[in-house]
Design an enzyme around this catalytic site. Structure first.
Site, mmCIF file in Angstrom:
data_model
loop_
_atom_site.group_PDB
_atom_site.id
_atom_site.type_symbol
_atom_site.label_atom_id
_atom_site.label_comp_id
_atom_site.label_asym_id
_atom_site.label_seq_id
_atom_site.Cartn_x
_atom_site.Cartn_y
_atom_site.Cartn_z
ATOM 1 N N VAL A 105 45.919 14.681 43.878
ATOM 2 C CA VAL A 105 44.853 15.676 43.500
ATOM 3 C C VAL A 105 45.340 16.783 44.506
ATOM 4 C CG1 VAL A 105 42.596 16.330 43.776
ATOM 5 C CG2 VAL A 105 43.085 13.949 43.348
ATOM 6 N N CYS A 106 45.486 17.993 43.778
ATOM 7 C CA CYS A 106 45.901 19.332 44.532
ATOM 8 C C CYS A 106 47.040 19.135 45.318
ATOM 9 C CB CYS A 106 44.749 19.485 45.454
ATOM 10 S SG CYS A 106 44.684 21.214 46.105
ATOM 11 N N THR A 107 47.262 19.246 46.644
ATOM 12 C CA THR A 107 48.430 19.575 47.369
ATOM 13 C C THR A 107 48.655 18.085 47.665
ATOM 14 O OG1 THR A 107 47.163 19.730 49.427
ATOM 15 C CG2 THR A 107 48.192 21.614 48.180
ATOM 16 N N GLY A 108 47.962 17.005 47.251
ATOM 17 C CA GLY A 108 48.621 15.504 47.484
ATOM 18 C C GLY A 108 50.003 15.381 46.733
ATOM 19 N N THR A 125 50.182 21.243 40.966
ATOM 20 C CA THR A 125 49.591 21.110 42.122
ATOM 21 C C THR A 125 48.749 22.580 42.076
ATOM 22 O OG1 THR A 125 49.450 20.920 44.508
ATOM 23 C CG2 THR A 125 51.460 22.187 43.567
#
Length: 330
Positions: A105-108, A125
């Site tokens: 998720v996102c910057t994961g 991202t």
């Protein structure tokens, strides 16, 4: 399908909504099913509590070093991805291969990329960090536009709330559209944002012109997608020559007038397919495509599905309910 195990990796500086958004989707699916479809576990290095980027203290279920996953591995983002914990990255390198699916998720996505899990894969991202991801990890094919990207067993999602979209897509895949739709209604979100949908509307994705005539024409295009929007017609509206207008528009907005018009028309048609029951022919004329076939080609080229299939997949659940009330099946 039986119970699916989910392991969510925690670390200092994790984004709270990256964690709780998908978690709420899975737990709501469990409640609505009346049985556990998802067995969710959280794990952090040493089993220690972690602070989210907003200051929330979260206690994990177990020590990441002893955690194992068989079905879904979910890696949230957050400020903690800027200087990744080597224990987290090392664990991902060693154990992510055990998971049937790996999701960020996102910057994961940065943690997955650092662990080498995105090499040779298409990924996304948060829009603000796509350039950094592409520059830092050249073996990753970064796409800045989609809400989420699925490439084989690896899926990556865009900023923050996109994790909810991806989690709903996983519920639909695991237990069917009806349950996913019920979860979306319960959480007061729409089960309609396809992975291929841009992170932003065209107005947000592009620059706003700095000069008044061009600002006004941007707004006029949005409000009149069915009008004559050729370069000649638009140039006349702002009293410029077609060549001067096209050059100035491209410089200030960041894309050519023709491309901008195409995106505005597609977005207008998508909204009408989602939010109305009007026929494709009427929508095609109102949005400036001229014919249903021209609109169909635009949808296939950009979204990979035709207008009818798009409506079937992504029309608002609340709109479907209202239509059913007006036209009950007898």
């Amino acid at each position: 399908m039986g119970t699916r195990t989910v392991l969510i990796v925690l670390f200092e500086g994790v984004q709270s909504l990256d964690l709780t958004g998908p978690l709420e989707v899975f737990s709501t699916a469990n409640r609505l099913r009346g049985e556990r479809g998802y067995a969710v576990t959280t794990a952090a290095p040493g089993g220690r509590p972690v602070h989210t980027s907003s200051g929330l203290l979260v206690t994990p279920d177990e020590d990441l070093g002893r955690a194992r996953v068989t079905d879904l591995l979910l890696v949230p983002g957050g400020e903690g991805t800027r200087d990744p914990d080597p224990d987290v990255v090392g664990w991902l390198r060693r154990h992510a291969g055990e998971a049937r699916q790996v999701v960020s998720v996102c910057t994961g996505a940065f943690l997955l990329a650092e662990a080498g899990l995105l090499n040779g894969h298409r990924a996304t991202t948060h829009w603000a960090y796509c350039g950094t991801l592409a520059g830092r990890y050249p073996d990753v094919e970064v796409d800045a536009e989609p809400i989420f990207v699925r490439d084989g067993r690896v899926a990556t999602s865009a900023g923050v709330t996109a994790g909810i979209d991806l989690a709903l897509a996983l519920v639909e895949e695991d237990f069917g559209r009806e349950l996913a739709l019920r979860v979306a209604r319960q959480l007061v979100v729409f089960l309609r944002r396809p992975g291929g949908q841009a992170q932003f509307s065209v107005q947000l994705a592009t620059q706003t012109a700095s000069s008044e005539p061009l600002q006004g024409i941007q707004q006029w295009i949005t409000e009149h997608p069915g009008d004559d929007l050729t370069v000649d017609a638009l140039a006349r509206r702002v009293n410029l020559s077609p060549r001067h207008f096209a050059r100035a528009f491209t410089a200030e907005v960041g894309m050519s007038p023709g491309r901008y018009v195409d995106r505005v028309r597609l977005e207008a048609a998508r909204r009408q397919l989602e939010d109305t029951t009007d026929g494709v022919m009427h929508i095609a004329h109102r949005c400036g495509f001229g014919t249903p076939e021209a609109m169909r080609r635009a949808f296939l080229r950009t979204l990979g599905v035709g207008p009818a299939e798009y409506r079937r997949r992504f029309q608002s659940g609340l709109r479907r309910e209202r239509d059913a009330d007006r036209h009950p099946v007898v």
